[in-house]
Design a protein around this motif. Sequence first.
Motif: not given
Length: 727
Positions: A269, A318, A355-356, A358-359, A362-363, A408
């Motif tokens: 990821c 996602r 969640l999308v 947040k990802d 993060t990524v 985060q």
Amino acid sequence: MGKLGKKARKFAKKNLQSVFKRKRKLKSMFKKKGSKRDEHDAAENREEDQIEKSIGRDLEGENVEDVALDAVFGDESDVVEDDSESDGYLSEDSGVIDSYENGTESSHDDVGADNNGASDLSVQNREILLELSQKRKKLEKLKKKDPEFSKFLESYENGLEKLKDEENYSDEENTSDDDTQNPSKGNVNLSTDKLLTSSALNSLCQLVKEQQSISALTSLLNGYRAACHYGTEPSGLQDSSTFSKILIFMLQEADNIFRGMLGISRSSCKKETILELKNTSKWKTMKPLIKSYLRSTLFILNQIADSEMLAFTLVRLRVSVIFFAAFRPLLQRLVKIAVHLWVTGEGALASHSFLVIKDVATVFSSDCFNSCLIRTYKAYIGHCKFVDPDSSKHIQFLRTSFVELCSQDLQNSSSKAMVCTEQLSKILQMGLRTKKKEAVARICSWQYTNCLDLWVSFTSANIQDYDLKPLLYMIIQIINGVAVLFPGPRYLRLRLKCIQWLNNLSSSSGVFIPVASYTLDILEYKTGKDSGKPGKDFNFSSSVKLPKHWLKSRNFQEKCVFSVIELLAMHFAQWSYHITFPELATIPLIRLKKFHETTTIETFRRVVKRFIDQVEQNMEFIRRKRDEVAFSPKDHQSVESFLQFEKSSANTTFTQYYKSMIEKAASRSLVLNQKISSLQQKKLKGKKRQLPNKGAKSEEASEERKADLLIEDGKDGKSEKKRRTKE
């Protein structure tokens, strides 16, 4: 006009001396030169005015609209449009689908053998597309200038369509008996000329999964694009079963197919994985295929309105979020769509949308985190302007999820929080100084209070892990200013909210914040006679400003007294084990005893008396323990460790009393909400009885709209999109 007479001149000299004096003073002021000292003072005043304007203190002449909460970060640029001018279809041979229908496959494994030729063709295609776009712009300008020219173009296009129809008819006559087309026709677009049947789709899916065929995957992606644009463009799909089958297959298997062909593990990821593959031949072959899948999926997210289908699409998208590292415009488009669905959606759809977001934060890099943070904050501010009992839970979800996103990257989030709280402080200063109606209304609004609640939650959640004391002190000052600006009984809800915020900040940070005076002032509200009527059931949490008729009711009196006891109990429970608790509770007890003596309502007397007894018992307990210690008040370490064992066990009588009070308050609010909901249902039933025919028609229409939702969304995607945005 003639001259004044002798009597008039005498009257003017005697009785209008002030006029002449004023004229002489004005003349002397204009003629007199200023001294050097006066010039120096004027220069200093000008400098001070400029400094005050630069730091935002010139609130008198500033408009209320200039300090809008949603414009604190400036205008966030919209999504960068994709630089591709194509229609989104991938080039494929005309006989590919025919061969799959017959059960055979042409040899297309040598794709990429002529990379040099393909690259030359791509360069030529780009040049041609640029020329076409320039000519198209010129034609649009000519259409605007000369309407007769636009009519001529329409007639010319109609003539071309007739010629195309005749050519297609002649081509159908020239086809051979085995249904193979004339090879001069060239490449075929699935959307207009080729029909994807169910048997061909099964063969394509099998070849892609078993043999990883590039040509079969290309045909599948063209069919997937046609399914995503179903209803907005002419489709090359045979029926609705083919439409649903290709959608589900691509959403479920596309990520595994792409990872298998590129040799990426399913658990990877990291965006660096994609960036390292950019110069490889595999990536050059797979890049247009991946881009086509991502573009089509983002397009269908803007078309469908079914929440379950949207949630499923987001879940599958996602999984493939790392592929957006190579397509920055598509990544920005994904963030924009996810933020919109996060704000407007409910339940699982809102959760998966967050969640999308947040990802993505993060990524990808910190720049992408800033974009996600700013977009979510603006969406939250725009959505919380109006609050009702149904939307309050969703706003609470938005608040908690935003705080989770901020956690985060606390360093980046804290700087954004300081900017937002400074904006809140600026609006508050304007209200305190000018007392204008617009400025005061801006503070006493859902948007302002929800924004302040957001940063209180952020500070309370992260102050133990990060140094947020400057933000803490600024928020405390803002809350105190709001409590001072609105002291009246009609703003009871806002005052109670301010006290709750201060209690939460105090318990999370460990800093003592005095709230007893704000709380006990509520008992001094003049609410009318003690034997007032109960009044109508009123949803206290859904109003910023209370109605006047409710202030004279018995329910308002009960709300004041019970809220004071609950908030004081929360404040005392935090410091009930502290060594200074007897001094902390002395003055509040004096004021409570005075209220106990003056009130004539037995229910209030009983509740206040029990609270006083519990506080006095805890004071005696602290005094006994304090007499047993041998350290001095200057020994701060020993003072902080005072009664830590008892605090961890939480077995004192006051702690048990506080727990029981919280349970009773929760049950009381639950009963009140049930009463209000039942009243609302009765009102809705009464309205339905007045309009029975319209209600029946609307129910039938809703049932019809639920049937075949995917197909209906595709057929009328634009109208469904407008309906969803309005909702």
